[in-house]
Design an enzyme around this catalytic site. Sequence first.
Site, PDB file in Angstrom:
ATOM      1  N   ILE A 167      26.769  31.319  17.660  1.00 49.37           N
ATOM      2  CA  ILE A 167      26.434  32.647  18.147  1.00 49.37           C
ATOM      3  C   ILE A 167      27.576  33.639  17.938  1.00 49.37           C
ATOM      4  O   ILE A 167      27.359  34.848  17.836  1.00 49.37           O
ATOM      5  CB  ILE A 167      26.032  32.579  19.636  1.00 49.37           C
ATOM      6  CG1 ILE A 167      25.492  33.923  20.128  1.00 49.37           C
ATOM      7  CG2 ILE A 167      27.171  32.112  20.496  1.00 49.37           C
ATOM      8  CD1 ILE A 167      24.965  33.876  21.552  1.00 49.37           C
ATOM      9  N   LYS A 200      25.985  38.713  20.074  1.00 48.18           N
ATOM     10  CA  LYS A 200      27.426  38.922  19.973  1.00 48.18           C
ATOM     11  C   LYS A 200      27.808  39.670  18.702  1.00 48.18           C
ATOM     12  O   LYS A 200      28.588  40.619  18.739  1.00 48.18           O
ATOM     13  CB  LYS A 200      28.160  37.577  20.025  1.00 48.18           C
ATOM     14  CG  LYS A 200      27.774  36.714  21.196  1.00 48.18           C
ATOM     15  CD  LYS A 200      27.922  37.448  22.527  1.00 48.18           C
ATOM     16  CE  LYS A 200      27.410  36.614  23.688  1.00 48.18           C
ATOM     17  NZ  LYS A 200      27.504  37.326  24.970  1.00 48.18           N
ATOM     18  N   TYR A 210      31.177  26.570  27.719  1.00 44.54           N
ATOM     19  CA  TYR A 210      30.473  27.664  28.377  1.00 44.54           C
ATOM     20  C   TYR A 210      29.692  27.136  29.587  1.00 44.54           C
ATOM     21  O   TYR A 210      28.829  26.270  29.440  1.00 44.54           O
ATOM     22  CB  TYR A 210      29.549  28.318  27.350  1.00 44.54           C
ATOM     23  CG  TYR A 210      28.462  29.158  27.919  1.00 44.54           C
ATOM     24  CD1 TYR A 210      28.758  30.244  28.728  1.00 44.54           C
ATOM     25  CD2 TYR A 210      27.134  28.881  27.633  1.00 44.54           C
ATOM     26  CE1 TYR A 210      27.753  31.020  29.247  1.00 44.54           C
ATOM     27  CE2 TYR A 210      26.124  29.663  28.143  1.00 44.54           C
ATOM     28  CZ  TYR A 210      26.440  30.727  28.960  1.00 44.54           C
ATOM     29  OH  TYR A 210      25.436  31.496  29.470  1.00 44.54           O
ATOM     30  N   ASP A 222      26.275  25.613  17.869  1.00 46.75           N
ATOM     31  CA  ASP A 222      25.930  26.936  18.381  1.00 46.75           C
ATOM     32  C   ASP A 222      26.901  27.931  17.747  1.00 46.75           C
ATOM     33  O   ASP A 222      28.085  27.986  18.113  1.00 46.75           O
ATOM     34  CB  ASP A 222      26.052  26.949  19.906  1.00 46.75           C
ATOM     35  CG  ASP A 222      25.580  28.257  20.522  1.00 46.75           C
ATOM     36  OD1 ASP A 222      25.629  29.293  19.826  1.00 46.75           O
ATOM     37  OD2 ASP A 222      25.188  28.254  21.705  1.00 46.75           O
TER      38      ASP A 222
END
Length: 503
Positions: free
Chosen positions: A262, A302, A175, A260
């Site tokens: 998410i 998300k 990302y 992470d």
Amino acid sequence: MESFKSEGYGRHGFDEGSAAREHMGPGWRVEGPSSHGPCGSLLPFYMRFAVGWQEYEKNPYHEKVNPKGIIQMGLAENQLSFDLLESWLAENPDAAGFKRGGESIFRELALFQDYHGLPAFKKALVEFMAEIRGKKVTFDPTHMVLTAGATSANETLMFCLAGRGEAFLLPTPYYPGFDRDLKWRTEVEIVPIHCTSSNGFQITESALEAAYQDAQNRDLRVKGVLVTNPSNPLGTTMSRSELNLLINFITIKDIHLISDEIYSGTVFSSPSFVSVMEVLKDRNCDKTEVWNRVHIVYSLSKDLGLPGFRVGAIYSNDEMVVAAATKMSSFGLVSSQTQYLLSALLSDKKFTKNYISKNHKRLKEQQELLVAGLQRAGISCLKSNAGLFCWVNMKHLLSSNTFEAEMELWKKVVYDVRLNISPGSSCHCTEPGWFRVCFANMSKETLNLAIQRLKDFVVETTANGHSPSNIHYSSSKNSKRKLLPKWVLRLSSRDHDRESDER
């Protein structure tokens, strides 16, 4: 009907960020998808985002008002299940009206400012995290630190675990906003773990060792590895073998691991999501030192599609990290009103069970629609099972196997096809020709139109015998860029950044 407005900037500004590299001098330029190995002069990756987003905002698609506008496919937002949330709010007016038993608690919430967070919300949040993971693992709310989104959580962990002259290893593609979130204020460096399409971009032991050696050659002390599971931009979950490899690696090197997670609630097909915490428990690591060196980042941006609510969290078994991060969280708290509303929503187990099931089904249908449509256009995707996007292979449309050719193709897609998608080089991909295409921020009708536009582009290109580099595109920004100093362009793009929670 989709609203006629900008989709907004996400957690990281232009297409998830105007995440420009820090400390750029006036003559700075990108040498390639990573900081090593020249592949020609390229538009800096944060400016690639800026161009796409600025063009979209000038000409946003709307099915009635502007049907020829640019369709936003660079926005990783989950807009498929808002009706479920809205129905719950309508059925639970006390929660939205800040009432308890019919009596207003507005004053109580307005005055609450404990940075430890509302106990009821933290309890509901860890239970929701466990539910997403099939209740194979549980979480202790006392080990959780609330933050204003995952951006804040990742930066806080960087401050706690590393500093100047130190680095974290990140697998590519990753990302692009991490170049800002992890580095700008902390002065921590990112060293890429180069992954390739030969094995579906999975992490290998040799790639880990090469990245570690690269850091040492640059006189950087490696403090840990950070992974996104499920992956952004790949839309894939990490295998148990990869997670075991990472745990072995950080154990040997005596470093940290940040996972992470998410996108953990967006896994819509097999293989199922495996959290690093599950692997640690299976290995009976709870009595070892490595137990305290693995940290999880989570958010509701998300899984519930609530980036504007700014709800993120750090989960760590290290008491010192939790204590320090809790104090630092005072710079980015989650409002007590938000915590109260979401504690009521997440405590409704009937709702959460129904939401998770229906949301997975809708994501799967939308993803399959995109994949099938692209296949009919002669375009393939990396096999994925999670996320709000597909990792799309357009190598065969490049005029040459270079990142310059990738940028030329990307410009044609933005200006001529009128789709804002993300070039793989912005994610530090080592192979030109990959693009991230989002599918969950639009209706099926809009997605079908986007697919048709891309199909028409491919057919026309093939029929006319043109290489993508020969197809016309125009930019109203080109002449202006020539007239302005580079520092003005950089500052203006940063000022244009909007700090919401889009990844």
